[in-house]
Scaffold this motif. Structure first.
Motif, short mmCIF file in Angstrom:
data_model
loop_
_atom_site.label_atom_id
_atom_site.label_comp_id
_atom_site.label_asym_id
_atom_site.label_seq_id
_atom_site.Cartn_x
_atom_site.Cartn_y
_atom_site.Cartn_z
N ARG A 1 42.43 24.84 45.67
CA ARG A 1 41.38 24.05 45.33
C ARG A 1 39.80 24.80 45.47
N ALA A 2 40.18 26.05 46.40
CA ALA A 2 38.93 26.90 46.29
C ALA A 2 38.85 27.80 45.11
N LEU A 3 40.19 28.13 44.71
CA LEU A 3 39.91 29.10 43.33
C LEU A 3 39.48 28.13 42.19
N GLU A 4 40.03 26.82 42.22
CA GLU A 4 39.61 26.07 40.78
C GLU A 4 37.82 25.81 40.94
N GLN A 5 37.41 25.63 42.26
CA GLN A 5 35.95 25.46 42.25
C GLN A 5 35.23 26.90 42.00
N ARG A 6 35.90 27.94 42.36
CA ARG A 6 35.21 29.26 42.04
C ARG A 6 35.37 29.64 40.69
N LYS A 7 36.51 29.15 40.02
CA LYS A 7 36.55 29.26 38.53
C LYS A 7 35.54 28.53 37.89
N ALA A 8 35.22 27.34 38.11
CA ALA A 8 34.18 26.43 37.57
C ALA A 8 32.99 27.12 37.57
N ARG A 9 32.71 27.71 38.81
CA ARG A 9 31.05 28.41 38.86
C ARG A 9 31.18 29.66 38.02
N ARG B 1 35.69 40.31 34.76
CA ARG B 1 36.66 40.77 35.35
C ARG B 1 37.14 39.97 36.69
N ARG B 2 35.98 39.61 37.39
CA ARG B 2 36.36 38.49 38.44
C ARG B 2 36.77 37.37 38.02
N LEU B 3 36.38 36.72 36.71
CA LEU B 3 36.77 35.49 36.46
C LEU B 3 38.25 35.82 35.96
N ARG B 4 38.81 36.65 35.35
CA ARG B 4 40.11 36.93 34.91
C ARG B 4 40.93 36.95 36.21
N THR B 5 40.23 37.61 37.29
CA THR B 5 41.38 37.87 38.62
C THR B 5 41.36 36.28 39.03
N THR B 6 40.38 35.73 39.32
CA THR B 6 40.73 34.21 39.75
C THR B 6 41.40 33.46 38.75
N ILE B 7 41.57 33.72 37.33
CA ILE B 7 42.56 32.86 36.52
C ILE B 7 43.99 33.37 36.97
N ALA B 8 44.13 34.59 37.10
CA ALA B 8 45.44 35.10 37.36
C ALA B 8 45.92 34.82 38.99
N GLN B 9 45.08 34.47 39.78
CA GLN B 9 45.57 33.95 41.10
C GLN B 9 45.72 32.54 41.03
N ILE B 10 45.17 31.64 40.02
CA ILE B 10 45.48 30.30 39.98
C ILE B 10 46.83 30.28 39.36
N ALA B 11 47.13 31.24 38.42
CA ALA B 11 48.25 30.96 37.50
C ALA B 11 49.43 31.38 38.58
#
Length: 423
Positions: free
Chosen positions: A214-222, A237-247
């Protein structure tokens, strides 16, 4: 049979396979667009045999297409043929072939003649791929047959190699084991009519993993909002890292769900001669509640939560696995109409919603007083319908009392109480 193994490419192989994955996606989209255009303009059906000539011409002119092995490109066109055949087949549930988005799972297909496998030791093996050399993978189980095709794919946990293997195994003879009915639900993942307790799927994510997702999804939205506002939509690069962690978390959840599903369906197919399930329309069952920001609907969020719970139990995947596993282990799968299975008394056959007030977990028949768990009562009713539909020739060793099974179909079968005749 399918065999899937975890692959461990080198850094150079990882870059090559990633590029090939995007090329395969682009080739699929272009080939699909070409077929759709010719059908719309000339009513002409284009097939892979003809498109392969265009692929050869494109390889001479475009370097990024030439980098992809020719066998992989031809395999993509054959897969598109199969997708169209499934769409045209009225017995197949597949829809029209869809375009693949950039976020789609990367995969590179190969025919069996283009790959070679050699075993290194008890736990490791290698597969030779065109233009990329030997790719190591974890030999978690024996391949056990002749390789017909291979697919290299990547998900949130890394790369995998999958083989389509011809094992030569023939379907088992009818096993003559007891019959059962299975009620797939949300509160109880599966309730088997021959058992006294429900089978519940363990949580696919722990509490900590759920909070982190849930926290990663909120971070991705921001981060997406910031990228659209200040970077013209370019991913940082940070956004791609967040997407990889969600995946990675969602892949872990899918793997746990798939593990439970395989164990459940294998156990049912091995230990029963007749398996009755409901012929559910999952697409209609999980339709989104109507509502918008301007005209909000009723219980939209509650319906969304229910849809997630239904899909988390994968009723469609369970049916797909039971279809081929029942054929494999000598059992029979019968899908019965689902109308009023939860409102029908398995003892006397009365259909009355008052027997299950408030859709609770307890079922009490208003006529005969039969009391049971609602899901178990439904599973017994499903078994009775399966026996009537396709199980008359099944040798069942379980003795069951005869039950009155009401007529099923779109016609409403509820028995209305007759009012007392006046004067």
């Amino acid at each position: 049979m399918g065999r899937k193994y975890r692959a461990y490419p080198t850094e150079a192989q990882d870059q090559i396979l990633t590029g090939w994955g995007h090329t395969v996606r682009a080739l699929w989209n272009v080939a699909l667009e070409q077929r759709a255009y010719l059908w719309k303009q000339r009513r002409y059906s284009l097939r892979s045999a003809e498109q392969c000539t265009y692929l050869t011409a494109a390889r001479r002119e475009l370097n990024w297409v030439n980098d992809l092995p020719a066998q992989a490109g031809q395999q993509v066109l054959r897969q598109l043929d199969r997708a169209y055949d499934n769409f045209w087949n009225p017995r197949h549930p597949a829809g029209y072939p869809m375009r693949k988005r950039r976020g789609h799972r990367l995969s590179v297909p190969f025919p069996g003649q283009a790959v070679e496998v050699r075993r290194l030791n008890r736990k490791w093996a290698e597969v030779r791929l065109p233009k990329s050399g030997w790719l190591r993978f974890r030999l978690s189980r024996a391949i056990g047959g002749t390789i017909r095709n291979a697919t290299v794919s990547r998900d949130g946990n890394g790369w995998h190699i999958s083989f389509g293997v011809h094992t030569g195994r023939k379907p088992d003879a009818p096993n003559g084991k007891p019959a059962c009915g299975v009620d797939f639900g949300v509160a109880a993942s599966a309730y088997v009519s021959t058992e006294s307790a429900a089978r519940r799927m363990p949580p696919s994510l722990t509490d900590k993993e759920t909070k982190r997702l849930r926290a990663l999804e909120q971070r991705k939205a921001r981060q997406l909002s910031y990228a659209k506002k200040h970077q013209g939509g370019k991913y940082s690069r940070r956004l791609r890292t967040t997407i990889a962690q969600i995946a990675k978390l969602t892949t872990r959840r899918a793997n746990r769900r798939r593990d439970f599903t395989h164990k459940l369906t294998t156990d049912l197919a091995k230990n029963h001669g007749l398996i009755g399930i409901e012929d559910l329309r999952v697409k209609n069952l999980t339709a989104t509640a109507k509502g918008s920001a301007e005209v909000p609907g009723r219980n939209v969020r509650q319906k969304a939560a229910l849809n997630r719970s239904v899909l988390d139990n994968t009723p469609g995947e369970r049916r797909r696995q039971l279809e081929y596993k029942a054929h494999m282990y000598g059992s029979v799968l019968v899908a019965v109409p689902p109308f009023h299975t939860s409102q029908t008394c398995a003892a006397c056959g009365l259909v009355d919603p008052e027997s299950r007030k408030g859709c609770g977990r307890l079922f009490i028949c208003v006529r005969c007083g039969h009391e049971d768990d609602a899901d178990h009562n439904a599973s017994v009713e499903i078994e009775a319908r399966a026996r009537r539909t396709g199980g008359s020739d099944i040798n069942s060793t379980r003795s069951t009392r005869a039950v009155q099974v009401p007529a099923v179909g779109r016609r409403r079968t509820r028995e209305a109480r007759k009012p007392a005749h006046a004067g």
